[in-house]
Motif scaffolding. Structure first.
Motif, PDB file in Angstrom:
ATOM      1  N   LEU A 159      15.173  -6.799  -6.022  1.00 53.33           N
ATOM      2  CA  LEU A 159      15.280  -6.621  -7.460  1.00 53.33           C
ATOM      3  C   LEU A 159      15.750  -5.205  -7.765  1.00 53.33           C
ATOM      4  O   LEU A 159      15.238  -4.239  -7.207  1.00 53.33           O
ATOM      5  CB  LEU A 159      13.930  -6.863  -8.136  1.00 53.33           C
ATOM      6  N   THR A 160      16.708  -5.113  -8.664  1.00 48.11           N
ATOM      7  CA  THR A 160      17.198  -3.804  -9.092  1.00 48.11           C
ATOM      8  C   THR A 160      16.244  -3.232 -10.136  1.00 48.11           C
ATOM      9  O   THR A 160      15.343  -3.928 -10.622  1.00 48.11           O
ATOM     10  CB  THR A 160      18.603  -3.929  -9.702  1.00 48.11           C
ATOM     11  N   ARG A 161      16.448  -1.983 -10.499  1.00 50.63           N
ATOM     12  CA  ARG A 161      15.641  -1.359 -11.541  1.00 50.63           C
ATOM     13  C   ARG A 161      15.812  -2.136 -12.853  1.00 50.63           C
ATOM     14  O   ARG A 161      14.852  -2.337 -13.589  1.00 50.63           O
ATOM     15  CB  ARG A 161      16.039   0.099 -11.703  1.00 50.63           C
ATOM     16  N   TYR A 162      17.034  -2.589 -13.135  1.00 50.48           N
ATOM     17  CA  TYR A 162      17.295  -3.382 -14.334  1.00 50.48           C
ATOM     18  C   TYR A 162      16.487  -4.680 -14.295  1.00 50.48           C
ATOM     19  O   TYR A 162      15.862  -5.056 -15.283  1.00 50.48           O
ATOM     20  CB  TYR A 162      18.795  -3.695 -14.443  1.00 50.48           C
ATOM     21  N   ARG A 207       9.607  -7.054 -16.654  1.00 53.10           N
ATOM     22  CA  ARG A 207       8.431  -6.464 -17.306  1.00 53.10           C
ATOM     23  C   ARG A 207       8.510  -6.687 -18.825  1.00 53.10           C
ATOM     24  O   ARG A 207       7.528  -7.082 -19.454  1.00 53.10           O
ATOM     25  CB  ARG A 207       8.378  -4.977 -16.971  1.00 53.10           C
ATOM     26  N   LEU A 208       9.674  -6.467 -19.411  1.00 48.42           N
ATOM     27  CA  LEU A 208       9.854  -6.637 -20.851  1.00 48.42           C
ATOM     28  C   LEU A 208       9.651  -8.093 -21.272  1.00 48.42           C
ATOM     29  O   LEU A 208       8.955  -8.377 -22.248  1.00 48.42           O
ATOM     30  CB  LEU A 208      11.256  -6.163 -21.265  1.00 48.42           C
ATOM     31  N   MET A 209      10.237  -9.017 -20.547  1.00 46.68           N
ATOM     32  CA  MET A 209      10.164 -10.428 -20.917  1.00 46.68           C
ATOM     33  C   MET A 209       8.783 -11.032 -20.659  1.00 46.68           C
ATOM     34  O   MET A 209       8.460 -12.086 -21.198  1.00 46.68           O
ATOM     35  CB  MET A 209      11.227 -11.239 -20.177  1.00 46.68           C
ATOM     36  N   HIS A 262      18.464 -14.824  -9.930  1.00 50.11           N
ATOM     37  CA  HIS A 262      17.672 -14.521  -8.733  1.00 50.11           C
ATOM     38  C   HIS A 262      16.275 -13.994  -9.056  1.00 50.11           C
ATOM     39  O   HIS A 262      15.425 -13.912  -8.179  1.00 50.11           O
ATOM     40  CB  HIS A 262      18.418 -13.539  -7.809  1.00 50.11           C
ATOM     41  N   VAL A 263      16.008 -13.675 -10.322  1.00 50.91           N
ATOM     42  CA  VAL A 263      14.692 -13.206 -10.727  1.00 50.91           C
ATOM     43  C   VAL A 263      13.773 -14.382 -11.064  1.00 50.91           C
ATOM     44  O   VAL A 263      12.559 -14.275 -10.970  1.00 50.91           O
ATOM     45  CB  VAL A 263      14.810 -12.239 -11.936  1.00 50.91           C
TER      46      VAL A 263
END
Length: 181
Positions: free
Chosen positions: A6-9, A15-17, A94-95
């Motif tokens: 996982l990238t920082r984005y 986390r936001l969602m 992929h998340v």
């Protein structure tokens, strides 16, 4: 989730969602459907104002001001729907886990079917209007096509918000008064 790094984005969006601070806004099916209905209504209002600007002669500055005011609640409703679906359409593939990925596919398929029907209805409307009023479709073709494009863009969000399920109940949380039993 897959083993893809996982990238920082990705971590930030995940986390936001999954931030549950605003969960009360979409805790029940009725609240989620109100958010979707409000989003649809605001989208139609903004689209109607854009159509007015396109077709109006003169300076429709008031329409720009009203659209600017309507954009804030539209963005809030978008956030509520995204939070209710835990970013189903905003997170990268992929998340998502397997269940979310399957739900995303179902949402996109249903949204595609609805949008296809909307496009067909728009084409029929333009053809009927052209047959009855002569040149009328020329004036309304661009705003109608823009409206259908916007609906095509937000339809998956509406479908996902409408289909979102309630959060599972926490088994570890005690009911008020349960300690006294």
């Amino acid at each position: 989730m897959t083993t893809t790094r996982l990238t920082r984005y990705d971590r930030s969006m995940l986390r936001l969602m999954n931030d549950r601070r605003a969960a009360a806004w979409h805790a029940t099916a009725a609240r989620r459907r109100v958010a979707v209905a409000a989003h649809v209504t605001l989208t139609l209002a903004i689209g109607g104002l854009m159509t007015h600007m396109f077709l109006a002669e003169g300076e429709p500055l008031w329409a720009v001001a009203v659209m600017a005011v309507l954009l804030l609640p539209w963005m809030v409703a978008t956030g509520v729907i995204n939070s209710a679906t835990r970013g189903l359409l905003e997170l990268r593939e992929h998340v998502l886990d397997e269940r979310q990925s399957a739900e995303r596919s179902r949402v996109l398929a249903r949204a595609h079917r609805v949008t296809t029907l909307l496009l067909a209805a728009t084409a029929v409307t333009l053809l009927i209007t052209g047959g009855v009023a002569g040149d009328a479709p020329k004036a309304y073709a661009a705003p109608l096509l823009i409206a259908v494009l916007v609906v095509h863009w937000v339809m998956p969000l509406w479908v996902a918000g409408w289909r979102a399920q309630d959060e599972p109940a926490d088994d570890d949380v005690l009911e008020p008064g349960a300690l006294g039993r």
